[in-house]
Structures are given as C-alpha cells and as structure tokens.
Scaffold this motif. Sequence first.
Motif, PDB file in Angstrom:
ATOM      1  N   LEU A 169      61.594   8.566  16.347  1.00 42.29           N
ATOM      2  CA  LEU A 169      62.501   7.653  15.663  1.00 42.29           C
ATOM      3  C   LEU A 169      63.567   7.096  16.602  1.00 42.29           C
ATOM      4  N   LYS A 170      63.808   7.782  17.728  1.00 42.99           N
ATOM      5  CA  LYS A 170      64.738   7.263  18.725  1.00 42.99           C
ATOM      6  C   LYS A 170      64.140   6.071  19.462  1.00 42.99           C
ATOM      7  N   GLU A 171      62.799   5.963  19.494  1.00 43.64           N
ATOM      8  CA  GLU A 171      62.176   4.892  20.275  1.00 43.64           C
ATOM      9  C   GLU A 171      62.441   3.488  19.725  1.00 43.64           C
ATOM     10  N   PRO A 172      62.304   3.088  18.520  1.00 38.97           N
ATOM     11  CA  PRO A 172      61.748   3.847  17.387  1.00 38.97           C
ATOM     12  C   PRO A 172      60.247   3.568  17.223  1.00 38.97           C
ATOM     13  N   ASP A 173      59.532   4.570  16.667  1.00 37.88           N
ATOM     14  CA  ASP A 173      58.106   4.414  16.368  1.00 37.88           C
ATOM     15  C   ASP A 173      57.817   5.132  15.059  1.00 37.88           C
ATOM     16  N   PHE A 174      58.252   4.523  13.970  1.00 35.20           N
ATOM     17  CA  PHE A 174      58.123   5.116  12.648  1.00 35.20           C
ATOM     18  C   PHE A 174      56.654   5.270  12.255  1.00 35.20           C
ATOM     19  N   GLY A 175      55.813   4.302  12.632  1.00 32.41           N
ATOM     20  CA  GLY A 175      54.395   4.361  12.288  1.00 32.41           C
ATOM     21  C   GLY A 175      53.709   5.566  12.876  1.00 32.41           C
ATOM     22  N   ALA A 176      53.951   5.843  14.180  1.00 32.29           N
ATOM     23  CA  ALA A 176      53.351   7.012  14.822  1.00 32.29           C
ATOM     24  C   ALA A 176      53.850   8.293  14.165  1.00 32.29           C
ATOM     25  N   PHE A 177      55.123   8.321  13.763  1.00 30.29           N
ATOM     26  CA  PHE A 177      55.688   9.492  13.094  1.00 30.29           C
ATOM     27  C   PHE A 177      54.964   9.762  11.779  1.00 30.29           C
ATOM     28  N   VAL A 178      54.696   8.708  11.010  1.00 26.76           N
ATOM     29  CA  VAL A 178      53.982   8.864   9.741  1.00 26.76           C
ATOM     30  C   VAL A 178      52.587   9.437   9.974  1.00 26.76           C
ATOM     31  N   VAL A 179      51.883   8.917  10.988  1.00 28.11           N
ATOM     32  CA  VAL A 179      50.527   9.385  11.277  1.00 28.11           C
ATOM     33  C   VAL A 179      50.544  10.849  11.700  1.00 28.11           C
ATOM     34  N   ILE A 180      51.447  11.217  12.603  1.00 25.07           N
ATOM     35  CA  ILE A 180      51.495  12.593  13.115  1.00 25.07           C
ATOM     36  C   ILE A 180      51.857  13.574  12.011  1.00 25.07           C
ATOM     37  N   ILE A 181      52.831  13.223  11.180  1.00 31.75           N
ATOM     38  CA  ILE A 181      53.194  14.083  10.059  1.00 31.75           C
ATOM     39  C   ILE A 181      52.018  14.241   9.095  1.00 31.75           C
ATOM     40  N   SER A 182      51.336  13.154   8.806  1.00 33.73           N
ATOM     41  CA  SER A 182      50.179  13.198   7.903  1.00 33.73           C
ATOM     42  C   SER A 182      49.097  14.116   8.449  1.00 33.73           C
ATOM     43  N   VAL A 183      48.831  14.006   9.745  1.00 34.82           N
ATOM     44  CA  VAL A 183      47.799  14.827  10.376  1.00 34.82           C
ATOM     45  C   VAL A 183      48.185  16.306  10.353  1.00 34.82           C
ATOM     46  N   ALA A 184      49.416  16.609  10.753  1.00 36.46           N
ATOM     47  CA  ALA A 184      49.846  18.008  10.867  1.00 36.46           C
ATOM     48  C   ALA A 184      49.791  18.723   9.525  1.00 36.46           C
ATOM     49  N   PHE A 185      50.325  18.101   8.496  1.00 38.59           N
ATOM     50  CA  PHE A 185      50.378  18.778   7.200  1.00 38.59           C
ATOM     51  C   PHE A 185      49.041  18.733   6.461  1.00 38.59           C
ATOM     52  N   SER A 186      48.208  17.750   6.776  1.00 34.76           N
ATOM     53  CA  SER A 186      46.846  17.755   6.236  1.00 34.76           C
ATOM     54  C   SER A 186      46.053  18.927   6.800  1.00 34.76           C
ATOM     55  N   ILE A 187      46.247  19.214   8.079  1.00 41.78           N
ATOM     56  CA  ILE A 187      45.569  20.361   8.692  1.00 41.78           C
ATOM     57  C   ILE A 187      46.049  21.664   8.065  1.00 41.78           C
ATOM     58  N   LEU A 188      47.349  21.765   7.803  1.00 39.91           N
ATOM     59  CA  LEU A 188      47.860  22.961   7.124  1.00 39.91           C
ATOM     60  C   LEU A 188      47.220  23.113   5.743  1.00 39.91           C
ATOM     61  N   PHE A 189      47.093  22.008   5.024  1.00 43.00           N
ATOM     62  CA  PHE A 189      46.485  22.046   3.694  1.00 43.00           C
ATOM     63  C   PHE A 189      45.013  22.450   3.779  1.00 43.00           C
ATOM     64  N   LEU A 190      44.286  21.849   4.736  1.00 45.41           N
ATOM     65  CA  LEU A 190      42.876  22.185   4.920  1.00 45.41           C
ATOM     66  C   LEU A 190      42.699  23.637   5.367  1.00 45.41           C
ATOM     67  N   GLY A 191      43.745  24.167   6.022  1.00 40.70           N
ATOM     68  CA  GLY A 191      43.687  25.546   6.494  1.00 40.70           C
ATOM     69  C   GLY A 191      44.002  26.575   5.428  1.00 40.70           C
ATOM     70  N   GLY A 192      44.351  26.128   4.216  1.00 43.57           N
ATOM     71  CA  GLY A 192      44.542  27.083   3.138  1.00 43.57           C
ATOM     72  C   GLY A 192      45.907  27.099   2.478  1.00 43.57           C
ATOM     73  N   MET A 193      46.773  26.127   2.810  1.00 44.46           N
ATOM     74  CA  MET A 193      48.074  26.082   2.156  1.00 44.46           C
ATOM     75  C   MET A 193      47.897  25.866   0.649  1.00 44.46           C
TER      76      MET A 193
END
Length: 386
Positions: A169-193
């Motif tokens: 967000l300092k860059e700013p690159d809000f789009g990349a932040f949305v993608v990375i957050i989506s990926v990280a928490f989707s993996i947590l969900f797929l892993g059994g959250m």
Amino acid sequence: MLSTFDSPRRLPSEIDLVLLWSTLILLLVGMVMVYSASMATAEAARGTGHQPAYYLVRHAVFLIIGLLSAAIAFQVPMTTWQQWSPWLFVGGCLLLALVLIPGVGREVNGAQRWLPLGIVNLQPSELMKLCAVLYAADYTVRKMPHMHDLKKAFLPMAFAMVAVGVLLLKEPDFGAFVVIISVAFSILFLGGMRARLFVVLIIVMAAAFAALIILSPYRRDRIFGFMDPWADAFGKGYQLSHALIAFGRGELFGVGLGASVEKLFYLPEAHTDFLMAVIAEELGFVGVLVIIVLFGLLVQRAFAIGRQAVALERLYSALVAQGIGVWIGVQGFINMGVNTGLLPTKGLTLPLMSFGGSAILANCVAVAVLLRVDWENRQLMRGAKV
C-alpha cells in the motif's frame, strides 16, 4: 529421491497436456494481442524510437526468459520448494521494502513499484504473489494440527500478510494486495480452517478494504467513476467508458485483428491492464469466450492436480497447486471484471497475456511449479519415488 536437476523422462507423455496447451495458447495469443494493442502507441512515442514492434520485441524477450525460467523451475522437486519457501517469502518482503527506498525504486505514473535493472525493470509485487503461494502452503502444512485455533493458526499468518500489505500500500499496489490476501487465506481455508471462522474473516477483510477505499481519495474517485462512468466520461470514468465502447464495437465476431479504434490513443494502458478490451473489440464475444474458457481450463486443472496430490497424501503440493489456481483465477477475474465494468479499476494485468516482464516471469514459473506437482503425482501413481 530425485536430485534438484534430474530431467524427467518422456516429458510430453507425463504431464497434463490440457494445462500445458491452455497455457501456451494464452501466452501466444497474448503476444499477438500485445502487438496489436501497442503498435500505434509505440510508433508515436519518442521513447520507443517510433518502432511499431517495440513492445512486441520486449514482450517476446520476456516470454523467452519466462519460458527458460519455467524450464529450470520444473526441474526443482516440491520438497526443495517447501524447504526454501520461508526464505523466498522473506526475500520477497525485502524486495518490496527496497522498492520504497528513495533513489532505488522507480516511480511511474505516481506509483513506486519497480526496481531498475539496466534495460528492464523488476516489479517485486509480481514475484511476491508466487512467494506468498509457496509460503502460505508451507505454513498451513506446519500448522495443520492447530488449524481450528484462531491464535495459533490464523494470527501469525495475519501479521505476515499485514506486513506485506503495508509495503504494497506504500507503493501503492492495492490490486496486488487483494490478490495476495485472497491467495493466502484461500490456502488456509483449503488447509482445513473452519468455515465459520473463514466467513468471519471474509467479513472483516471486506470491512478493512472498504475502510482503505473510503480513507483514500483516489480510490474513492475510482469507485465513483466505476459506478457511473458516463457521468464523467472524460475524467473519472474515462478508462472504463472507452473499455465499454471497445466491448460494444466488438459485437459477436469483432472488427478484425488489428482493426481496433479504441487502441488508437483512446484507451489508456491498452497493452497491459485493458488488453481484454482490445481482444473484445477485435475478436468479439467469441474471442473473449475462448479466453475465458482457456483460463477456466487452467484453473480447473490446477484444482484437479491439487485433489490428486491430496489423494496421494502430498498436502504441500496440493495446496501449492490450488493456491496457483486461486491466484490465476482471482487475478484473471478481477482484470476481466475491470474491463467489463463489473469491478472498479485496479492496476492488475491479465495473467499470461498482458505486457509486463515480471508478471510473465512469475506466471510462467508458477505454471511450471504446477506442472511439477502433476509430474510428481504421475510418478508416484506409477510406483516411482520422487
């Protein structure tokens, strides 16, 4: 165990050909459309030497580098990727921090997202997407016994993602932040959250994203321009209004390859963020549908390969495969949504197709890792050791 650079034998018969051909077709169509979308801009610009093929040549070079990097990445066993994933994540964070140092990072159009490397620029946020997939998968496997514990499973990952988010967000690159957050928490969900916890997190993240938009004037302007682009078609709604005009002109079969009018200095970033609009205008609804089907096949194969890895009790490989599928699927959906007016404007390219060396490199390596997961699955099903 195979060494890091053992060459798999009989390669064509031992990988997912649907995944391979979908990727190659997207890459080749992307190169053609980048040339079509950029030739007028390149010919008119002094910085390109008035060469119509300027972006085509650079894109072809990036593509060659990406494919060579993918060939190397394919040789690396998933065990090695897992061992190195925390260090790759730390390295990605350091690159994101390096971009923000005055005099080191390069600023373009008000965003400081690039590291100048002589004749090319490196965009660390693109590489960070792959690092986030690898790290989140490793983290989830390590935390598997505590996946239902908010404090032990979620909070450490949340802190890591907040750190990445602050840098982006300092860059700013809000789009990349949305993608990375989506990926990280989707993996947590797929892993059994737990599903209930995941829904709560989605609500919290949606509220946080809404706050980021409300507190940022330029993001608010994008939202208002997205809601009614025709109210200020020469200002806030300029990009979207011309993207919609391109889609309207394309109709069913398009106006013909190379015949787009909107790319002639009307549609900004036609060869990057708004490449899909040029595809729609020149190739029509049929061309857009083919692209969507190819992306759908790629994402479907990623999840199928992940399910096969789960059946073989290869949880890290499974989460990496499905994380790559989420990454390409989410980013592709956002880019297409922006082009069609379904989502507010974001600085996200169309995976595997848009112009951009760092993005092409990261996408090619990601698909190579996905192919590696599939290849190791097939070897194990044949009774071989990997």
